[in-house]
Scaffold this active site. Structure first.
Site, PDB file in Angstrom:
ATOM      1  N   MET A 190       0.841  -1.199   0.000  1.00  0.00           N
ATOM      2  CA  MET A 190       0.000   0.000   0.000  1.00  0.00           C
ATOM      3  C   MET A 190       0.874   1.246   0.000  1.00  0.00           C
ATOM      4  O   MET A 190       0.924   2.001   0.966  1.00  0.00           O
ATOM      5  CB  MET A 190      -0.968  -0.014   1.178  1.00  0.00           C
ATOM      6  CG  MET A 190      -2.103  -0.993   0.996  1.00  0.00           C
ATOM      7  SD  MET A 190      -3.358  -0.920   2.280  1.00  0.00           S
ATOM      8  CE  MET A 190      -4.313   0.508   1.770  1.00  0.00           C
ATOM      9  N   HIS A 191       1.589   1.449  -1.123  1.00  0.00           N
ATOM     10  CA  HIS A 191       2.390   2.656  -1.280  1.00  0.00           C
ATOM     11  C   HIS A 191       1.464   3.815  -1.641  1.00  0.00           C
ATOM     12  O   HIS A 191       0.242   3.705  -1.530  1.00  0.00           O
ATOM     13  CB  HIS A 191       3.501   2.433  -2.318  1.00  0.00           C
ATOM     14  CG  HIS A 191       3.002   2.086  -3.689  1.00  0.00           C
ATOM     15  ND1 HIS A 191       2.730   3.042  -4.641  1.00  0.00           N
ATOM     16  CD2 HIS A 191       2.703   0.890  -4.264  1.00  0.00           C
ATOM     17  CE1 HIS A 191       2.300   2.449  -5.749  1.00  0.00           C
ATOM     18  NE2 HIS A 191       2.270   1.142  -5.539  1.00  0.00           N
ATOM     19  N   MET A 192       2.011   4.933  -2.060  1.00  0.00           N
ATOM     20  CA  MET A 192       1.241   6.165  -2.246  1.00  0.00           C
ATOM     21  C   MET A 192       0.040   6.010  -3.188  1.00  0.00           C
ATOM     22  O   MET A 192      -1.058   6.424  -2.852  1.00  0.00           O
ATOM     23  CB  MET A 192       2.154   7.275  -2.767  1.00  0.00           C
ATOM     24  CG  MET A 192       1.433   8.594  -2.984  1.00  0.00           C
ATOM     25  SD  MET A 192       0.793   9.276  -1.463  1.00  0.00           S
ATOM     26  CE  MET A 192       2.021  10.509  -1.168  1.00  0.00           C
ATOM     27  N   GLU A 222      -3.476  -2.452  -9.814  1.00  0.00           N
ATOM     28  CA  GLU A 222      -2.081  -2.462 -10.263  1.00  0.00           C
ATOM     29  C   GLU A 222      -1.684  -3.744 -10.958  1.00  0.00           C
ATOM     30  O   GLU A 222      -0.622  -3.810 -11.542  1.00  0.00           O
ATOM     31  CB  GLU A 222      -1.132  -2.222  -9.082  1.00  0.00           C
ATOM     32  CG  GLU A 222      -1.232  -0.814  -8.558  1.00  0.00           C
ATOM     33  CD  GLU A 222      -0.123  -0.480  -7.599  1.00  0.00           C
ATOM     34  OE1 GLU A 222       0.447  -1.371  -6.961  1.00  0.00           O
ATOM     35  OE2 GLU A 222       0.177   0.712  -7.499  1.00  0.00           O
TER      36      GLU A 222
END
Length: 88
Positions: free
Chosen positions: A14-16, A87
């Site tokens: 859960m990056h930006m 993604e």
């Protein structure tokens, strides 16, 4: 109150970008949402709190929704998380 356990499946965690996608989707609901990770509760409508939690690929989390539209909120959260936040 409804909750569900998940394993983060997208390779970058859960990056930006996925955190932003998640928070943007969840803020349209009136209910509260919390993510439990590493023994801590994180406000699921706060991008800064999600980023600070460092939720990585393979992490086990629990999402809890509480309020008038909790079922719909959890359904969308499930779709986002299980779909890898778009993604993959």
């Amino acid at each position: 109150m409804v909750s569900k356990d998940f394993t983060i499946s997208n390779k970058m965690g859960m990056h930006m970008r996925p955190a932003n996608v998640f928070v943007t989707a969840m803020t349209k609901y009136k209910s509260d949402i919390n993510i439990t990770f590493g023994g801590k509760e994180i406000n699921g409508k706060s991008i800064m709190n999600i980023m600070a939690a460092c939720i990585k690929y393979g992490s086990e989390i629990t999402v809890t929704c509480n309020g008038d539209d909790e079922e719909a909120m959890l359904a969308e959260a499930t779709q986002l998380i299980e779909g890898g936040f778009g993604e993959e």
